[in-house]
Scaffold this active site. Structure first.
Site, mmCIF file in Angstrom:
data_model
loop_
_atom_site.group_PDB
_atom_site.id
_atom_site.type_symbol
_atom_site.label_atom_id
_atom_site.label_comp_id
_atom_site.label_asym_id
_atom_site.label_seq_id
_atom_site.Cartn_x
_atom_site.Cartn_y
_atom_site.Cartn_z
ATOM 1 C CD GLU A 28 46.300 30.543 54.632
ATOM 2 O OE1 GLU A 28 46.589 29.877 53.611
ATOM 3 O OE2 GLU A 28 47.144 31.183 55.272
ATOM 4 C CG ASP A 48 37.355 40.742 47.914
ATOM 5 O OD1 ASP A 48 37.874 40.215 46.914
ATOM 6 O OD2 ASP A 48 37.847 40.658 49.055
ATOM 7 C CG ASN A 49 31.901 42.008 43.541
ATOM 8 O OD1 ASN A 49 32.073 43.193 43.776
ATOM 9 N ND2 ASN A 49 32.277 41.453 42.410
ATOM 10 N NE ARG A 59 21.473 38.090 43.578
ATOM 11 C CZ ARG A 59 20.983 39.316 43.642
ATOM 12 N NH1 ARG A 59 21.139 40.147 42.623
ATOM 13 N NH2 ARG A 59 20.336 39.727 44.715
ATOM 14 C CG HIS A 62 25.076 38.611 35.332
ATOM 15 N ND1 HIS A 62 24.840 38.794 36.674
ATOM 16 C CD2 HIS A 62 23.863 38.699 34.732
ATOM 17 C CE1 HIS A 62 23.537 38.996 36.879
ATOM 18 N NE2 HIS A 62 22.934 38.932 35.706
ATOM 19 C CE LYS A 71 31.824 37.495 37.761
ATOM 20 N NZ LYS A 71 30.365 37.452 37.515
ATOM 21 C CG HIS A 118 29.337 33.284 37.828
ATOM 22 N ND1 HIS A 118 28.878 34.152 38.808
ATOM 23 C CD2 HIS A 118 29.569 32.104 38.440
ATOM 24 C CE1 HIS A 118 28.861 33.501 39.964
ATOM 25 N NE2 HIS A 118 29.271 32.269 39.773
ATOM 26 C CE1 TYR A 131 31.176 38.709 41.675
ATOM 27 C CE2 TYR A 131 29.580 37.975 43.309
ATOM 28 C CZ TYR A 131 29.921 38.787 42.238
ATOM 29 O OH TYR A 131 29.002 39.673 41.732
ATOM 30 C CD GLU A 142 26.138 43.191 34.430
ATOM 31 O OE1 GLU A 142 26.129 42.281 35.249
ATOM 32 O OE2 GLU A 142 25.594 44.302 34.627
ATOM 33 C CE LYS A 168 21.608 42.634 34.715
ATOM 34 N NZ LYS A 168 22.852 43.018 35.375
ATOM 35 C CG ASP A 169 19.604 38.396 35.324
ATOM 36 O OD1 ASP A 169 20.385 39.119 34.674
ATOM 37 O OD2 ASP A 169 19.862 37.977 36.463
#
Length: 184
Positions: A28, A48-49, A59, A62, A71, A118, A131, A142, A168-169
């Site tokens: 589970e 959910d992503n 990445r 953020h 998350k 994160h 996540y 953001e 962006k990052d």
């Protein structure tokens, strides 16, 4: 389910009970009641992503200045170095980070509470990261912190390589400039 607090006690390493044999395995990945009993946290996940990235992709880091997201992160294919940075002003661990390898082999998960930035670095040829979040993605809120900011000194396992980051990052401000916007 085994719960282990990290060096930042609010960030948790979660190890589900895995039942495996010659046919494969079953576990589970989330059970609200079991999670609540093990952690004391009663969470409503609303989204959910699923992210797929190639080796060397980084990445993050953020976060959202409003509608902060908790998350629950896991990797279903490949491996990543997953990082959480405490950006909660007034917290005893403010400005500290914790990182761990999450992979399809270890089947571990990381709980990143609201109030943390994160990010992750893909260690394998590619990785699928799933996540669950406690609030909705809100692009207007953001923000990000530069992944290689010296104030944080995150020990990314880069082995001398330069990671592949989004524009962006790459343009993200350092930690001190970024946290000045938290709450705005």
């Amino acid at each position: 389910m085994k719960i282990t607090p990290t060096s930042i006690p609010d960030v948790l390493l979660i190890e589900p009970k895995v039942f495996g044999d010659a046919r494969g395995f079953f576990f589970e990945s989330f059970n609200r009641q079991v999670f609540r009993e093990a952690t004391g946290l009663d969470l409503d996940f609303v989204q959910d992503n699923h992210s797929r990235s190639g080796q060397g992709v980084l990445r993050g880091l953020h976060y959202q200045v409003q509608q902060p997201q908790g998350k629950l992160v896991r990797v279903v294919r490949g491996a990543v170095f997953d990082v959480a940075v405490d950006i909660r002003q007034g917290s005893a661990t403010f400005g500290q980070w914790v990182g761990m390898t999450l992979s399809e082999e270890n089947q571990q998960q990381m709980w990143v509470p609201p109030g943390f930035a994160h990010g992750f670095l893909v260690l394998s040829e590619s990785a699928d990261v799933l996540y669950k979040t406690t609030d909705y993605y809100a692009p207007v809120h953001e923000r990000c912190i530069r992944w290689d900011d010296e104030a944080l000194a995150i020990g990314w396992p880069l082995a001398g390589r330069t990671p592949l980051v989004s524009d962006k990052d790459a343009r993200a401000p350092g930690f001190h400039a970024a946290i000045a916007t938290v709450g705005t």
